[in-house]
Design an enzyme around this catalytic site. Structure first.
Site, PDB file in Angstrom:
ATOM      1  N   LYS A 135       0.437  -1.554  -0.642  1.00  0.00           N
ATOM      2  CA  LYS A 135       0.429   0.158  -0.108  1.00  0.00           C
ATOM      3  C   LYS A 135       0.847   1.312   0.071  1.00  0.00           C
ATOM      4  O   LYS A 135       0.823   2.494  -0.759  1.00  0.00           O
ATOM      5  CB  LYS A 135      -0.978  -0.056   0.846  1.00  0.00           C
ATOM      6  CG  LYS A 135      -1.859   1.583   1.378  1.00  0.00           C
ATOM      7  CD  LYS A 135      -2.473   1.190   2.615  1.00  0.00           C
ATOM      8  CE  LYS A 135      -3.542   1.851   2.321  1.00  0.00           C
ATOM      9  NZ  LYS A 135      -4.713   1.775   3.677  1.00  0.00           N
ATOM     10  N   HIS A 269     -10.141 -28.627 -34.656  1.00  0.00           N
ATOM     11  CA  HIS A 269     -10.626 -27.298 -34.094  1.00  0.00           C
ATOM     12  C   HIS A 269     -11.565 -27.709 -32.702  1.00  0.00           C
ATOM     13  O   HIS A 269     -12.537 -27.265 -33.601  1.00  0.00           O
ATOM     14  CB  HIS A 269     -11.785 -26.911 -35.419  1.00  0.00           C
ATOM     15  CG  HIS A 269     -10.685 -26.608 -36.325  1.00  0.00           C
ATOM     16  ND1 HIS A 269      -9.436 -25.563 -36.512  1.00  0.00           N
ATOM     17  CD2 HIS A 269     -11.102 -27.101 -38.008  1.00  0.00           C
ATOM     18  CE1 HIS A 269      -8.969 -25.488 -37.822  1.00  0.00           C
ATOM     19  NE2 HIS A 269      -9.090 -26.820 -38.484  1.00  0.00           N
TER      20      HIS A 269
END
Length: 508
Positions: A135, A269
């Site tokens: 932070k 595919h």
């Protein structure tokens, strides 16, 4: 003098990192096992208790959860009031935090680990320090990854701990703690679909490109590895897998795990283009190959038995993208490895029985569901026509239904009991898939024994009419249409045996 707080579970590179910090004028604060390692290496260490004036307690559960630590991390260096408060409380700022967390992941991956043992590996102080440091990253360097030690030391030595470096380190901290917490949440969660879904994935590799060459992509794997998955396959040969390769491999593996007997699955595919079963892997290959001589070009092949020399020599004659098997006989590998770009992968098929949830992305969200690992057997079939299927047809209907659930909807599979003959996939209407599958299947001499399997009901009787007109004499479908009786009546009229399963297998 600047201060660094070091408290790590993973001691990799720790001593060298601490020595580098000392050489740059840092005072080292430390705790527990980290402190012992540093002292043993001759690094001067100030114990955290000397700062907190409070001993470690509760078997080490509380040691850094103290205002003297978190104020030293969170104070804004450019805020006079913050700095005056530190001075009043006689707290020296901490300028670098190096923490990595208790091995929760490694613990829960152990066989027969108890919940109590897992709970003890939930780190509290570590994430708290990291989050405080991250932070306040403009003033505190937050370091969570031993791989960053060299870069951080180099930046400190050159007095170039840039804002970009600090921000990157902070981001890594929050990624790490978020993943850590997600893993804990998942471990403790019993609801398959909780109100808040937290997922932990780790990057396996950056990909050269995505579905198309202009799209960037990466491959992430679950934080707890899934044993039977393409992410756990070992690549022995060939160029790197692509985005589409990985999806096709996954499709092939999902089909392959349906079978305990020797099986070969060919995928293009994300749809099967040929599946063969037999008493040995060479014959299974012959059947998978013969199923579709055209589409297998450039295909992905999954075999659930070791690849022997005879099978390898046959596969070597074709252009294939990938071959996955539990192993390759040395002579077989030597033959296949002659093609430098052919990917050869091994995967432990003994772990194929597993239940997982599937997650796919949509714009603005994800969809999550149980994987479709159910398939019907002849015992589940309801014969709804006057004509009864033969024993041989029942076996073929069972096989066809298994394959149909792995074909993109609308899905139609024409097959014998050991081989696909024609597959109609992804059509916008069912009759279109029927026509495609039958026209492909009619080229095979085995077509006289063929059945037709559908992943969902027939909304009209036209599919039955077309199938019967072209020689199909047995059909399996789930039923469920308000016009089911139309198809059943048509089957009776045309002498076709029809069975219902009562379960749809869409794959979108």
């Amino acid at each position: 003098m600047k201060t660094a707080l070091l408290s790590v579970s993973d001691k990799t590179g720790l001593v060298e990192f601490a020595q580098g910090l000392v050489a740059q004028g840092y005072r080292i604060l430390s705790t527990g096992g980290t402190q012992k390692v540093l002292v043993a290496a001759g690094v001067a260490v100030t114990p955290v208790e000397a700062v907190t004036h409070f001993p470690e307690m509760l078997d080490g559960r509380v040691k850094t959860l103290h205002p003297a630590i978190h104020a030293a991390l969170l104070a804004k260096r450019d805020d006079p009031e913050h700095m005056a408060t530190l001075a009043k409380q006689q707290i020296a700022p901490i300028d670098l935090v190096c923490v990595n967390l208790y091995p929760f992941k490694q613990t829960i991956m152990q066989a027969h680990v108890t919940e109590a043992a897992a709970i003890e590996q939930i780190d509290i102080g570590g994430p708290s320090m990291l989050r405080s440091a991250a932070k306040n990253f403009t003033a505190v360097l937050p370091v969570v990854d031993p791989a960053d030690y060299t870069a951080v030391l180099a930046a400190i030595t050159a007095d170039q701990a840039t804002p970009d470096l600090r921000r990157r380190l902070a981001a890594k901290v929050f990624q790490h703690t978020a993943s850590y917490d997600a893993l804990i949440a998942d471990y403790l969660t019993t609801d398959e679909f909780p109100a808040t879904l937290t997922l932990a994935y780790e990057k396996k590799q950056d990909l050269r490109y995505g579905e198309n060459s202009h799209q960037k992509a990466a491959f992430y794997q679950t934080a707890i590895p899934e044993a039977y998955s393409i992410a756990q396959a070992q690549q022995l040969h060939g160029k790197e897998l692509s985005y589409n390769n990985i999806k096709d491999c996954d499709a092939g593996l999902r089909i392959s795990r349906e079978f305990s007997q020797p099986a070969v699955v060919a995928v293009k595919h994300m749809n099967p283009c040929g599946v063969g079963l037999a008493d040995n892997i060479e014959q299974a290959w012959d059947r998978a190959f013969a199923a579709d001589l055209t589409s297998i070009f450039g295909g992905i092949i999954v075999l659930n038995r070791e690849v022997d020399l005879a099978t390898a020599e046959k596969m070597h004659q074709l252009f294939l993208e990938i071959i996955i098997a539990p192993s390759f006989a040395p002579a077989a590998f030597a033959v296949l490895a002659k093609k430098k770009n052919l990917r050869l992968l091994t995967l432990d098929i003994s772990a194929a029985e597993q239940t997982e949830l599937e997650t796919v992305s949509v714009m603005g969200g994800i969809l999550r569901q149980e994987a479709d690992q159910v398939h019907e057997t002849a015992a589940d079939f309801e014969v709804v026509t006057k004509k009864q299927p033969t024993a041989a047809q029942l076996k073929a209907l069972e096989f066809g239904q298994i394959i149909a659930k792995h074909v993109k909807s609308n899905a139609i599979v024409v097959a014998t009991a050991v081989q696909t003959l024609g597959i109609g996939a992804g059509q916008m209407n069912r009759i279109g898939s029927v026509e495609i599958a039958i026209q492909a299947a009619k080229q095979h001499p085995e077509f006289t024994e063929a059945i037709l399997a559908s992943d969902a009901f027939f909304p009209m009787a036209d599919s039955v009419t077309y199938a019967a007109a072209h020689g199909i004499t047995a059909i399996v479908q789930p039923g469920g249409s308000i016009k089911d009786q139309d198809s059943i009546t048509k089957a009776d009229e045309l002498g076709v045996a029809m069975v219902l399963t009562g379960r749809r297998h869409f794959r979108h």
